[in-house]
Structures are given as structure tokens and as C-alpha cells.
Motif scaffolding. Structure first.
Motif, PDB file in Angstrom:
ATOM      1  N   GLU A 126       0.832  -1.203   0.000  1.00  0.00           N
ATOM      2  CA  GLU A 126       0.000   0.000   0.000  1.00  0.00           C
ATOM      3  C   GLU A 126       0.867   1.253   0.000  1.00  0.00           C
ATOM      4  O   GLU A 126       0.554   2.252  -0.668  1.00  0.00           O
ATOM      5  N   THR A 127       1.976   1.221   0.735  1.00  0.00           N
ATOM      6  CA  THR A 127       2.894   2.363   0.772  1.00  0.00           C
ATOM      7  C   THR A 127       3.513   2.590  -0.602  1.00  0.00           C
ATOM      8  O   THR A 127       3.631   3.732  -1.067  1.00  0.00           O
ATOM      9  N   TYR A 128       3.929   1.504  -1.258  1.00  0.00           N
ATOM     10  CA  TYR A 128       4.517   1.622  -2.601  1.00  0.00           C
ATOM     11  C   TYR A 128       3.530   2.296  -3.553  1.00  0.00           C
ATOM     12  O   TYR A 128       3.895   3.149  -4.366  1.00  0.00           O
ATOM     13  N   LYS A 129       2.253   1.879  -3.475  1.00  0.00           N
ATOM     14  CA  LYS A 129       1.242   2.443  -4.372  1.00  0.00           C
ATOM     15  C   LYS A 129       1.074   3.945  -4.138  1.00  0.00           C
ATOM     16  O   LYS A 129       0.991   4.723  -5.081  1.00  0.00           O
ATOM     17  N   LYS A 130       1.023   4.344  -2.869  1.00  0.00           N
ATOM     18  CA  LYS A 130       0.817   5.763  -2.557  1.00  0.00           C
ATOM     19  C   LYS A 130       2.015   6.618  -2.976  1.00  0.00           C
ATOM     20  O   LYS A 130       1.851   7.765  -3.394  1.00  0.00           O
ATOM     21  N   LEU A 131       3.198   6.049  -2.855  1.00  0.00           N
ATOM     22  CA  LEU A 131       4.405   6.804  -3.188  1.00  0.00           C
ATOM     23  C   LEU A 131       4.803   6.666  -4.651  1.00  0.00           C
ATOM     24  O   LEU A 131       5.704   7.366  -5.121  1.00  0.00           O
ATOM     25  N   GLY A 132       4.137   5.749  -5.368  1.00  0.00           N
ATOM     26  CA  GLY A 132       4.439   5.564  -6.789  1.00  0.00           C
ATOM     27  C   GLY A 132       5.777   4.923  -7.051  1.00  0.00           C
ATOM     28  O   GLY A 132       6.483   5.283  -7.997  1.00  0.00           O
ATOM     29  N   VAL A 133       6.168   3.943  -6.211  1.00  0.00           N
ATOM     30  CA  VAL A 133       7.459   3.268  -6.363  1.00  0.00           C
ATOM     31  C   VAL A 133       7.233   1.757  -6.404  1.00  0.00           C
ATOM     32  O   VAL A 133       6.118   1.281  -6.214  1.00  0.00           O
ATOM     33  N   THR A 134       8.330   1.027  -6.639  1.00  0.00           N
ATOM     34  CA  THR A 134       8.210  -0.431  -6.762  1.00  0.00           C
ATOM     35  C   THR A 134       9.202  -1.197  -5.903  1.00  0.00           C
ATOM     36  O   THR A 134       9.302  -2.417  -6.013  1.00  0.00           O
ATOM     37  N   SER A 135       9.978  -0.516  -5.054  1.00  0.00           N
ATOM     38  CA  SER A 135      10.942  -1.226  -4.230  1.00  0.00           C
ATOM     39  C   SER A 135      11.070  -0.543  -2.871  1.00  0.00           C
ATOM     40  O   SER A 135      10.687   0.622  -2.701  1.00  0.00           O
ATOM     41  N   LYS A 136      11.647  -1.279  -1.925  1.00  0.00           N
ATOM     42  CA  LYS A 136      11.812  -0.754  -0.571  1.00  0.00           C
ATOM     43  C   LYS A 136      12.727   0.461  -0.549  1.00  0.00           C
ATOM     44  O   LYS A 136      12.430   1.473   0.091  1.00  0.00           O
ATOM     45  N   ALA A 137      13.872   0.363  -1.271  1.00  0.00           N
ATOM     46  CA  ALA A 137      14.832   1.473  -1.279  1.00  0.00           C
ATOM     47  C   ALA A 137      14.199   2.736  -1.852  1.00  0.00           C
ATOM     48  O   ALA A 137      14.369   3.836  -1.309  1.00  0.00           O
ATOM     49  N   ALA A 138      13.442   2.572  -2.947  1.00  0.00           N
ATOM     50  CA  ALA A 138      12.785   3.722  -3.563  1.00  0.00           C
ATOM     51  C   ALA A 138      11.724   4.308  -2.634  1.00  0.00           C
ATOM     52  O   ALA A 138      11.553   5.530  -2.562  1.00  0.00           O
ATOM     53  N   ALA A 139      11.007   3.436  -1.903  1.00  0.00           N
ATOM     54  CA  ALA A 139       9.977   3.908  -0.974  1.00  0.00           C
ATOM     55  C   ALA A 139      10.593   4.746   0.140  1.00  0.00           C
ATOM     56  O   ALA A 139      10.059   5.800   0.512  1.00  0.00           O
ATOM     57  N   VAL A 140      11.713   4.288   0.661  1.00  0.00           N
ATOM     58  CA  VAL A 140      12.389   5.027   1.732  1.00  0.00           C
ATOM     59  C   VAL A 140      12.848   6.389   1.222  1.00  0.00           C
ATOM     60  O   VAL A 140      12.657   7.422   1.881  1.00  0.00           O
ATOM     61  N   ASN A 141      13.461   6.414   0.025  1.00  0.00           N
ATOM     62  CA  ASN A 141      13.940   7.681  -0.539  1.00  0.00           C
ATOM     63  C   ASN A 141      12.786   8.641  -0.809  1.00  0.00           C
ATOM     64  O   ASN A 141      12.865   9.835  -0.498  1.00  0.00           O
ATOM     65  N   GLU A 142      11.703   8.118  -1.394  1.00  0.00           N
ATOM     66  CA  GLU A 142      10.565   8.971  -1.717  1.00  0.00           C
ATOM     67  C   GLU A 142       9.886   9.481  -0.449  1.00  0.00           C
ATOM     68  O   GLU A 142       9.448  10.636  -0.383  1.00  0.00           O
ATOM     69  N   ALA A 143       9.820   8.645   0.573  1.00  0.00           N
ATOM     70  CA  ALA A 143       9.225   9.073   1.846  1.00  0.00           C
ATOM     71  C   ALA A 143      10.026  10.213   2.458  1.00  0.00           C
ATOM     72  O   ALA A 143       9.466  11.131   3.061  1.00  0.00           O
ATOM     73  N   ARG A 144      11.339  10.158   2.297  1.00  0.00           N
ATOM     74  CA  ARG A 144      12.185  11.265   2.798  1.00  0.00           C
ATOM     75  C   ARG A 144      11.933  12.538   2.000  1.00  0.00           C
ATOM     76  O   ARG A 144      11.933  13.641   2.562  1.00  0.00           O
ATOM     77  N   ASN A 145      11.708  12.391   0.682  1.00  0.00           N
ATOM     78  CA  ASN A 145      11.387  13.564  -0.129  1.00  0.00           C
ATOM     79  C   ASN A 145      10.086  14.215   0.332  1.00  0.00           C
ATOM     80  O   ASN A 145       9.943  15.436   0.291  1.00  0.00           O
ATOM     81  N   TRP A 146       9.143  13.384   0.752  1.00  0.00           N
ATOM     82  CA  TRP A 146       7.854  13.879   1.243  1.00  0.00           C
ATOM     83  C   TRP A 146       7.911  14.259   2.725  1.00  0.00           C
ATOM     84  O   TRP A 146       6.906  14.631   3.319  1.00  0.00           O
ATOM     85  N   LYS A 147       9.112  14.113   3.303  1.00  0.00           N
ATOM     86  CA  LYS A 147       9.316  14.432   4.729  1.00  0.00           C
ATOM     87  C   LYS A 147       8.431  13.575   5.643  1.00  0.00           C
ATOM     88  O   LYS A 147       7.956  14.017   6.695  1.00  0.00           O
ATOM     89  N   LEU A 148       8.182  12.324   5.209  1.00  0.00           N
ATOM     90  CA  LEU A 148       7.445  11.379   6.044  1.00  0.00           C
ATOM     91  C   LEU A 148       8.383  10.683   7.023  1.00  0.00           C
ATOM     92  O   LEU A 148       7.939  10.111   8.019  1.00  0.00           O
ATOM     93  N   LEU A 149       9.667  10.702   6.735  1.00  0.00           N
ATOM     94  CA  LEU A 149      10.675  10.094   7.608  1.00  0.00           C
ATOM     95  C   LEU A 149      11.652  11.156   8.072  1.00  0.00           C
ATOM     96  O   LEU A 149      11.997  12.065   7.302  1.00  0.00           O
TER      97      LEU A 149
END
Length: 708
Positions: free
Chosen positions: A685-708
Motif C-alpha cells: 500500500e505504501t509503494y502504491k501511494k508513493l508511486g514506487v516499486t521497491s523498498k529502497a525507492a519507498a524510503v527515498n521517496e518518503a524522505r522527499n515527502w518528509k514522512l521520515l
């Protein structure tokens, strides 16, 4: 057999089931045509990724997401492979040595390596071992390459009956894949055969196979493949010979950057025996921005030239002139006199220059192999005074050079579009007649952008697509930049899918910054801005600015200042005005209108809101009017993306934070007291919301969104 099958198929009360490892053989084809066969392909029996996960669950085997993805890539759902993995993972997890294996990822990696060995042993014994010796020997020899056609098979094996051998292979099993006359062994079987080849044949025999493959690749112009084969057969003489041959081509077709490892592996005393290799080392270091080392090799070449006589001296002198004209770090200052001298010596047959392309595989002559912005200031004068001289020095590339140089200069200055198009079309015909697709690319780029400026982006895209189809056959080195240019047109047209597709092949500037990728880097910087990734855009543009200033690339420096201004303004930095002022001042000096106006609404707001010094009011008015028209034609181009708010549930955030700390799925489930399936659900579900397909990409994108 045929008659028996024909008789059985004719009986209505008989169901005939034929099972084979291969496609329908030729001898059975008449019956296949006469009767209606229900064919179940091998792929129909493969696992889906969900089937694979369910199968592992049935074995009570749980792995990290990275390992699960790796298994899917390796096996692609092949049931036998999946079963072998499950068996080995189960044994590794619960066997007598499992307590010693505390590192989950290391355990899984070792298990997969063992599965690969088991798979090779199985194929060796129960598949390859069943073939007749002649067929097996042929396929063993072909296992030294990834793909081959009949011509290549003849050269590698020395056989004249390769077509018959390939037919036999196809009718023996399903291990030989074919696409448009190009064959490849399925990866597991290819590795099995290569391992068997090394076991049953001596080293000299195998080296000869690699040598023959290298010769074929060399004839086909596949530089890196040829050198890889020569390296595998430990043929240093051919590596040196091939580098000399490659270095005689221009700096883009010479593949200096790609071949740097081979150059660097040569001993200095070996290099000093060849004027061409010395020249190649000077050119390579210039491309790598090692200016001092490039000049050191230039001095070595001067000393070498002074020691030689006859043809060796002529070759060395030719290489010196080639560097005088082509060394990237020297820029274009004083180049007119060098070209005039070179033309005189060529006419007197005192030098013979290697191929020299002014485009460097870019869709530009002004900003191609070198930067010729300075020449644009006196374009008509140079065209009349230097035109013939340039044709002599550039050889086949010189035929269209003058018309295309004028067309590009007029285009950048915003001159009459009709006159610009006429020059570009003339240059295009000359380039095509001379067989120079690199220069045809320049013409197509100018004509496509003229369509773009008139609001007809689709016409420009049609031109690019047509040229790309031709380049696939005759100019594969241009394809990467053609696709990058098409991506820029997709930005104007708001084609998100095309933009996303191109991002998959975009070069990674963080892996290794390669100056030969400058056009694609500038495309990627625009995509970063389009996607709201301003930090990445700023980082990449600073690198490009360093390159441009070090290597005297005026156009790229202006372009980088402009894009940097857009990224800084979007990120809230007041430094954007300073950057844009630098661009405006430089562009105005050359009267480059289109450098700015092409960016349309991406730059219009900044030009209107900032306070800039314009020396020429006519130039300013031309830029602003054309920017306005482009903004009206393409209102979404580089438009700031309004990001919708992304929210994650508390549990999804907990999972993501633990993933960012490097924990595996199983460990996260244990820490949070939830099931592995629940962790996977939150991840999905997190991958879908962030528009990514891997764990590493999800972590990076979440940082861009300031979620982490």
C-alpha cells in the motif's frame, strides 16, 4: 510414426495427447495443419509471482523481499526452479547448520548459489546428457556468447551446416530462443553448457572460440563486445590493435569512456610505441576532465613525432593536429588558425586526419563535440571564409557542416524560420547523401524544434520517430540521445507515461558522472524539476556547471544556469535571480533567443518577476514574446507540480521506519508483533501511494515527502 498418429487422430473416440520439450517439429506440421491442435505452451504452466509466494508459504519458507524478487528474476516462474529453491531454503533454514546462520540475507544468498549449482547439475545430467554428441558439442561452443545468428555461429564453430544444427536444436528441446533470426540459449542451460565446455575442452580450444567471437563482433562494429571476447582469450595484441583502430574514430564513435579500463590496463611503454594510442590516451584524459594528464600525453606525442621519420612521422603529426582540433578541454578559441593550417597540410598530403565529427552524437553542431558558440557571433563571415576549409578538414562530415552550422546559429538567434528551415533541409540532404546520420540528427533536431515553436509538437515527434527507426539500422550510437530528445518533447506534451518510461534508461549521475552523457543529464535535470525533485536537480546541475566551466562549454553553462534558476526558485531559494541573471547576460551576448524561449512557461514567470539587466531591448522583447507563445502552446511544460498530501497509517509508518533502518520483513513482523503477510500488505500500500516499486525507492521517496 506419422501414419500411426494420422490414424489415431482420425478416430472420434480417441483423445491424443502429445508431450514434448520442443515446438511442433517439421514432420508433424501436416497433421498440425489438418487437425485442430489445442496447444499448451510451457509458459502456460509457469507460476505467477503470487503462485510462487503461495508455494513458498506452503513450504513454510519466508524470505526477504530482495531475495523474493531475485528468485523471480532468476527463474521467471519456472516450477522446477521454484521447487529447488523451496527445498534448499527449507533445508538451509531448518537443517542442522541453521543455528550457525544468523544472517538471513547471507543464508538466502548461499542457498540461491547452491540452487544454481543444483540446477546446472540437473540440466547437465538429465537434459544435455540426453542429446547426441554432435548437437551437444555445437551448443557448447555457442555458449561462449549470449546471442548469435547463423553468420556468427559459422565464424565461431567453423561449421557450414549451422542452419541444420539450429533446426535440430529447436526440434530437440525448448532451450533455444529465437527473435528475428537471433538465437539465445536459455540462461540456466547456457551456463550449464559453458561449464561443461570448460570441463571437456582444453584451454586453447576455448580461447579460439572467444577469439572467433571477437573477430565477428569487431567486423560488426560492436566495440565493447569484441574487446570482452579478446580479453577472455587473453589476446593482448588484439586488444592493443583494436584500441588503435577505435582511436582513429572521432571521440564519440571511438568509445573512449567505455574503453577506459582497457586503455588504463596498458603499460605506458606499450602505449608509447604507437602514435595513435598516445593520442587516444590524451583524448581519454581530456574526456575524463584530467586536463594535466591529457596535456602530458600531448607532450609525449610531440616528443614521439620529433623522433620519427617517414610515414611514422606523418602519422604522429596527424595525431597532433587531430588533438589540436578535437581536445575537449581546449575549447574552440584559436581553432580557426589550426583548421586553416590542417587544411593546407591535408592538401599537400603531409597529414591525414582520422574521422572527426563535430556533433559528438549530440543533436547539435554548435554544442556537439566541442562548443562553437563563439563562432556564432560571426556565422555568415565564417561560412563564406572558412566553409571550404572546414569541408577539407572534416572530410565526409564537412559536406553538410556549413549549412547545418548556419541553420543552427540562425535558429538559436530566432532568425527567420523559413530561411532556417531551408538551410536545415539542404544540410539534411547533404548529410544523407554523404551517409552521415550524426549530421542528419542535427537537421532533424532543428526542424523538429521549428515545428515545436509553431505549436505543432506532434509533427516534430513524427520526425524524431521516423529518424529513430532509421538509426536503429545504421546509427545505433545515436539512439540514446534520440530517445532523450523525444522525452523532452513528451514534457511539452504532458505525456507522463513516456516520461516515466524514459526515466528507466536515464543515466545515473551518482554512479559515475560521464561527460558523454551531458545531453541526457540535461534532460534528466528537466525531469527532476517536472517531478518536483528540486534537490536532485540542483545537485546534477552543479555538476554540469563544473563540467561546462572546466571544459569551456558555453552553451551548457548557460543552459545549466537557467535550469538551476528554475530549480532554486521552486525550492524557495532567493539565489535563483543571480543564476538567471548570469544566463541572461551570457545568452544576450550571443543573441541566443531560443535558449530561453524554448523553456516557455518554465521560465516566463521568473523573467517577469525578477529584476534583470538587459542591454538590448529588442532582444528582451523577442525573448519575452516567444516565451509567451511557447507558454500558451504548452502550458503544462515544467509547470510546478501541485503535490497532493500523502498520508500513511500509523502501522504503515512504523513498517517504513523499520525498513529504513534495514530490517527484513520477517524481523519487522517479529518486532511489531504482526504477521509477515501484514507487513507485506503495508509495504504494498505504501509503494502504491508513493508511486514506487521497491523498498529502497519507498524510503527515498518518503524522505522527499518528509514522512521520515
Amino acid at each position: 510414426m506419422y501414419c500411426l498418429l494420422d490414424s489415431l487422430m482420425g478416430q472420434k473416440n480417441v483423445w491424443l495427447i502429445l508431450i514434448a520439450r520442443c515446438q511442433i517439429p517439421r514432420w508433424l506440421m501436416p497433421l498440425y495443419i489438418r487437425y485442430v491442435f489445442c496447444v499448451v505452451e510451457e509458459k502456460d504452466l509457469y507460476f505467477t509471482i503470487e503462485d510462487q509466494e503461495n508455494y513458498f508459504d506452503a513450504w513454510d519458507v519466508h524470505m526477504t523481499e530482495e531475495t523474493t524478487e531475485r528468485i523471480w528474476r532468476m527463474g521467471e516462474g519456472l516450477p522446477l526452479f521454484v521447487k529447488m529453491v523451496a527445498m534448499e531454503m527449507y533445508r538451509g533454514a531448518y537443517g542442522q547448520n541453521s543455528a550457525m546462520n544468523s544472517d538471513q540475507e547471507q543464508l538466502e544468498l548461499r542457498c540461491l548459489q547452491q540452487v544454481a549449482r543444483n540446477m546446472w547439475d540437473y540440466l547437465d545430467a538429465y537434459v544435455c546428457g540426453q542429446w547426441d554428441e554432435e548437437l551437444r558439442g555445437f551448443l557448447e561452443q555457442m555458449s561462449v556468447v549470449d546471442t548469435f545468428d547463423c553468420r556468427m555461429a559459422r565464424m565461431i564453430t567453423g561449421r557450414n551446416d549451422v542452419e541444420q544444427m539450429i533446426i535440430r536444436a529447436v526440434e530437440t528441446g525448448n532451450f533455444l530462443m529465437e527473435e528475428a533470426g537471433v538465437y539465445s540459449l536459455r540462461p540456466p542451460l547456457g551456463k550449464t553448457l559453458l561449464r561443461r565446455l570448460k570441463r571437456v575442452r582444453d584451454e586453447a580450444f576455448i580461447e579460439n572460440l572467444y577469439y572467433n567471437a571477437g573477430r565477428f563482433y569487431e567486423q560488426e562494429g560492436q566495440v565493447l563486445k569484441a574487446l570482452e571476447m579478446y580479453e577472455r582469450c587473453q589476446d593482448k595484441a588484439d586488444i592493443s590493435r583494436f584500441l588503435i583502430h577505435s582511436a582513429k574514430k572521432d571521440s564519440s564513435a571511438g568509445h573512449y569512456f567505455e574503453l577506459r579500463r582497457y586503455y588504463m590496463n596498458l603499460r605506458e611503454d606499450e602505449i608509447k610505441q604507437s602514435a595513435v594510442l598516445i593520442m587516444g590516451m590524451s583524448m581519454l584524459h581530456s574526456i575524463l576532465m584530467n586536463e594535466e594528464e591529457s596535456e602530458r600525453w600531448y607532450q609525449i606525442l610531440e616528443e614521439y613525432e620529433g623522433e620519427q621519420t617517414g610515414s611514422a612521422k606523418k602519422e604522429a603529426r596527424s595525431m597532433l593536429f587531430y588533438l589540436d582540433i578535437g581536445l575537449p578541454h581546449r575549447g574552440s578559441q584559436g581553432l580557426e588558425d589550426v583548421i586553416k593550417s590542417a587544411a593546407s597540410l591535408i592538401k599537400e598530403r603531409k597529414i591525414a586526419l582520422p574521422e572527426f565529427s563535430v556533433t559528438g552524437s549530440m543533436p547539435s553542431q554548435m554544442n556537439g563535440g566541442k562548443d562553437f558558440c563563439q563562432w556564432s557571433k560571426k556565422d555568415k563571415e565564417l561560412a563564406s571564409g572558412m566553409g571550404r576549409v572546414v569541408e577539407v578538414v572534416l572530410g565526409k562530415y564537412g559536406k553538410a557542416a556549413v549549412n547545418l552550422a548556419l541553420a543552427e546559429s540562425f535558429f538559436e538567434k530566432g532568425s527567420d524560420n523559413y530561411g532556417t528551415a531551408a538551410l536545415a533541409e539542404r544540410g539534411r540532404i547533404q548529410a544523407e547523401t554523404a551517409g552521415r546520420p550524426e549530421q542528419t540528427f542535427v537537421a532533424v533536431n532543428i526542424l523538429a524544434h521549428l515545428s515545436l515553436l509553431n505549436g505543432h509538437a506532434e509533427d516534430g515527434v513524427d520526425m524524431l520517430e521516423s529518424f529513430e527507426r532509421r538509426a536503429k539500422e545504421g546509427a545505433p550510437d545515436l539512439l540514446a540521445n534520440i530517445r532523450a530528445l523525444r522525452c523532452r518533447f513528451a514534457l511539452y506534451r504532458g505525456r507522463k507515461k513516456e516520461i516515466q518510461e524514459w526515466q528507466k534508461e536515464a543515466p545515473d549521475e551518482n554512479e559515475e558522472f560521464c561527460v558523454m552523457e551531458r545531453f541526457r543529464y540535461l534532460t534528466k535535470a528537466r525531469i527532476y524539476i517536472h517531478n518536483g525533485r528540486y534537490g536532485q536537480a540542483i545537485g546534477l546541475l552543479h555538476r554540469l556547471l563544473y563540467y561546462a566551466q572546466t571544459m569551456h562549454r558555453t552553451y551548457i553553462e548557460m543552459e545549466s544556469h537557467m535550469l538551476l534558476a528554475i530549480a532554486l526558485e521552486r525550492s524557495g531559494s532567493s539565489a535563483w535571480q543571480e543564476e538567471l541573471q548570469k544566463c541572461v547576460a551570457m545568452a544576450e551576448e550571443y543573441h541566443f533567443v531560443r535558449l530561453l524561449s524554448r523553456e516557455g512557461c518554465g521560465i516566463l514567470k521568473l523573467l517577469k518577476s525578477g529584476t534583470f539587466q538587459w542591454e538590448d531591448k529588442v532582444y528582451r522583447r523577442q525573448v519575452m514574446e516567444e516565451c509567451g507563445r511557447m507558454a500558451a502552446f504548452y502550458p503544462s511544460y515544467l509547470k510546478a507540480q501541485t503535490k497532493q498530501k500523502i498520508t500513511l497509517s500509523p502501522n504503515a509508518l512504523k513498517v517504513l521506519r523499520l525498513q529504513a533502518e534495514g530490517y527484513s520483513t520477517e524481523k519487522i513482523a517479529k518486532i511489531l508483533g504482526i504477521t509477515v503477510s501484514t507487513v507485506k500488505y503495508h509495504s504494498h500500500e505504501t509503494y502504491k501511494k508513493l508511486g514506487v516499486t521497491s523498498k529502497a525507492a519507498a524510503v527515498n521517496e518518503a524522505r522527499n515527502w518528509k514522512l521520515l
